[in-house]
Design an enzyme around this catalytic site. Structure first.
Site, PDB file in Angstrom:
ATOM      1  N   LYS A 136       0.851  -1.194   0.000  1.00 52.08           N
ATOM      2  CA  LYS A 136       0.000   0.000   0.000  1.00 52.08           C
ATOM      3  C   LYS A 136       0.885   1.241   0.000  1.00 52.08           C
ATOM      4  CE  LYS A 136      -3.943   1.974   2.567  1.00 52.08           C
ATOM      5  NZ  LYS A 136      -4.873   1.787   3.681  1.00 52.08           N
ATOM      6  N   SER A 211      -9.690   1.889   2.725  1.00 53.26           N
ATOM      7  CA  SER A 211      -8.803   2.605   1.839  1.00 53.26           C
ATOM      8  C   SER A 211      -7.753   1.723   1.151  1.00 53.26           C
ATOM      9  CB  SER A 211      -8.091   3.713   2.619  1.00 53.26           C
ATOM     10  OG  SER A 211      -7.312   3.171   3.667  1.00 53.26           O
ATOM     11  N   SER A 235      -9.975  -0.499   6.954  1.00 49.51           N
ATOM     12  CA  SER A 235      -9.421  -0.386   5.599  1.00 49.51           C
ATOM     13  C   SER A 235      -8.750  -1.625   5.030  1.00 49.51           C
ATOM     14  CB  SER A 235      -8.433   0.771   5.548  1.00 49.51           C
ATOM     15  OG  SER A 235      -9.152   1.957   5.427  1.00 49.51           O
TER      16      SER A 235
HETATM   17  N1  GLN Z   1     -13.183   4.221   6.192  1.00 50.39           N
HETATM   18  C1  GLN Z   1     -12.540   4.656   7.396  1.00 50.39           C
HETATM   19  C2  GLN Z   1     -12.145   6.115   7.295  1.00 50.39           C
HETATM   20  O1  GLN Z   1     -12.394   6.717   6.284  1.00 50.39           O
HETATM   21  C3  GLN Z   1     -11.397   3.757   7.743  1.00 50.39           C
HETATM   22  C4  GLN Z   1     -10.167   4.072   7.015  1.00 50.39           C
HETATM   23  C5  GLN Z   1      -8.999   3.238   7.416  1.00 50.39           C
HETATM   24  O2  GLN Z   1      -9.127   2.216   8.082  1.00 50.39           O
HETATM   25  N2  GLN Z   1      -7.830   3.710   7.012  1.00 50.39           N
HETATM   26  O3  GLN Z   1     -11.619   6.658   8.216  1.00 50.39           O
END
Ligand code: GLN
Length: 565
Positions: A136, A211, A235
């Site tokens: 990532k 994400s 994410s």
């Molecule tokens: N969807 C969540 C957010 O927007 C989690 C994101 C994540 O785990 N990086 O904060």
């Protein structure tokens, strides 16, 4: 188009779509390629690149990580051939999916040549030898651009590797590229990347989740056998669920955060994504363990997961007590589509566990909605502080300006997307002296309450809590982008484990009526990844959901292998 190569001795033939990594060979290739029919051309390539690998890799696509290493160590496959095959896949499929931000073919091939040499000399090889991996783009990689999906870091090339990356390198895995993500990890669809959205391999008109959506799409489409993601509020698990693969969010502190671009430091974790639980366990074995470079890293010893999976009767879970969350009514009331499909697959999964002799009790997850609200105060608050460093002076792109505050404004204003700005504003507001008690402190109290409730559940002899990973399957591109609250609701079921720092695993549990994958979430007690692996592995021995592959992958495999034989 973000197909970026770092290095120059790498050629791609647009006529026959093959990767050539050597200048002389490339000249020879060009002179023959344009004179032959497509089939002869492919046959000509098969002389220079192992043909058998394409076919054999397709045969082992549910245990690719383990099979690649075994075949490489036995001398059946060459590391260079493995890498070339995966680079071909990336070239073939990523045009449509946009899962990668950077592909470093040069570095990957260099490492592959070095590994082939090591094998030839009979030197010891690491546990992930010759396995390609995608990382990532919020994990620092020495010499490879690391953007965290943000324009503000477009030109940032770290001088060091994140601990997770150096552990993979030391285990002889091969980093092939960096994957797309929502900017700084803020989002649930990878549409909020500062570069371009990534698409779901099962249906490219749908999102791949986020994400870590780029990593999930790359694994699901077979462009890499495994990938690294990061999980702050879901994410890893949510994109794994949307793309029909497995993902593990480890216990907070179990895997080093050193070299991870910080979003919300008290919640951030790094974890693996792969097709099966067995593969996740072998990668996690390499990643987990104390790191003195991370002050929140746990000191405890890491058990041997492979032994645990092999020793205990794999298909018997009679010593495991599952807490099952049935909250269908609550999910329906939130307006999620296809809740019936999700609940049908979930109930079938519960039945699988009862057949595996696990004891099942019904529970309800405490404070789901309050947890969601608390997360969306805590994470932006921490982010507003963490992101202060991207000011155009110390990091990232810099805009011309007459004075320093204009420089900050212009650089941040131009380099950061609207969701990132929204979170910085929310976070700064929640931390401001007039509102701290009403928002930030309150959110911390809710976090404490949720953690305590979950702790109590595990103290009542529960080993695992299971619930769907997401309330619905992958949604259409653009469907939720204009409505941040709808997007935030995606994390309803993943956030409790994040707030409590508990490990959680997502495994495929079936398909909805549009043939889109759905995920099952298994939440464990602190540092009990071993129990999650046992239950997840048993579930995968008893079901076939993780063996399904998207059509685009099946097409790729059949066209390339049919042409060869
Ligand atoms: N969807 C969540 C957010 O927007 C989690 C994101 C994540 O785990 N990086 O904060």
């Amino acid at each position: 188009m973000f197909w970026r190569f770092v290095g120059s001795t790498f050629f791609f033939c647009p006529t026959c779509r093959i990767v050539v990594h050597n200048g002389e060979r490339w000249k020879r290739h060009k002179s023959t390629c344009f004179q032959q029919s497509p089939l002869t051309r492919l046959q000509c390539h098969t002389k220079s690149f192992s043909t058998i690998i394409k076919k054999q890799l397709a045969d082992v696509d549910n245990s690719t990580v383990l099979s690649i290493t075994e075949n490489f160590k036995r001398g059946e496959w060459k590391a260079v051939d493995i890498v070339v095959e995966y680079l071909n896949r990336i070239h073939e499929m990523d045009k449509l999916l946009g899962a990668f931000l950077t592909v470093d073919a040069e570095r990957a091939l260099q490492k592959a040549r070095w590994l082939d040499e090591k094998w030839r000399k009979g030197e010891p090889l690491g546990p992930l030898a010759a396995v390609p991996v995608a990382v990532k783009d919020n994990l620092c990689t020495k010499g490879i651009p690391t953007t965290a999906g943000s324009r503000i870091l477009e030109n940032f090339i770290p001088g060091y590797d994140a601990t997770t990356v150096s552990r993979l390198e030391a285990a002889d895995a091969i980093v092939v590229g960096k994957t797309n993500m929502d900017e700084f990890g803020m989002g649930s669809s990878t549409e909020l990347s500062g570069f371009h959205p990534s698409k779901n391999p099962w249906d490219p008109s749908r999102v791949c989740g986020g994400s870590s959506g780029g990593s999930a799409a790359a694994v699901a489409s077979g462009m890499v056998p495994f990938a690294l993601g990061s999980d702050t509020g879901g994410s890893i698990r949510q994109p794994a669920s949307f793309c029909g693969i497995c993902g593990l969010k480890p216990t907070y502190g179990r895997v080093s955060r050193f070299g991870l671009v910080a979003f919300s430091s008290s919640l951030d974790t790094v974890g693996p994504m792969a097709s099966s639980v067995m593969e996740l366990a072998s990668v996690f074995q390499v990643l987990a363990g104390h790191d003195s470079m991370d002050s929140t890293s746990l000191l405890d010893k890491v058990p041997c997961y492979k032994d645990i999976l092999q020793e205990r009767g794999a298909l018997d879970l009679k010593d495991i007590k599952l807490g099952v969350v049935y909250d269908e009514r609550m999910l329906s009331s939130k307006g999620f589509g296809q809740v019936e499909d999700v609940m049908r697959c979930f109930q079938e999964s519960v039945r699988v566990f009862t057949h595996l002799n696990a004891k099942v009790v019904a529970i309800s997850l405490p404070f789901l909605e309050e947890a969601l609200a608390a997360y969306y105060v805590i994470a932006p608050s921490e982010a507003s502080s963490n992101l202060a460093r991207y000011d155009g002076v110390r990091f990232g792109i810099r805009q011309e300006a007459a004075h320093i505050s204009e420089l900050y404004q212009k650089s941040r204003g131009m380099g950061m997307g609207s969701e990132v700005k929204r979170r910085i504003l929310t976070g700064t507001f929640a931390l401001s002296s007039g509102y701290y008690d009403a928002y930030y402190r309150k959110a911390l109290q809710v976090r404490q309450l949720v953690s305590q409730q979950l702790k109590n559940l595990f103290q009542q002899q529960l080993d695992i809590i299971i619930c769907p990973t997401t309330p619905c399957a992958a949604f259409e591109l653009g469907e939720k982008i204009k409505d941040p609250v709808k997007m935030y609701m995606e994390d309803l079921l993943t956030i409790p484990a994040s707030l409590a720092g508990l490990p959680a695993l997502s495994v495929p549990m079936g398909f909805d009526s549009d043939h889109l994958p759905l995920g099952l979430q298994l939440i464990g007690n602190q540092q009990r990844e071993d129990i999650l692996f046992r239950a997840g592995h048993a579930f995968q021995l008893a079901t076939n959901w993780h063996r399904h592959r998207p059509l685009m992958y099946r097409n790729y495999v059949s066209t390339t292998t049919d042409a060869i034989h």
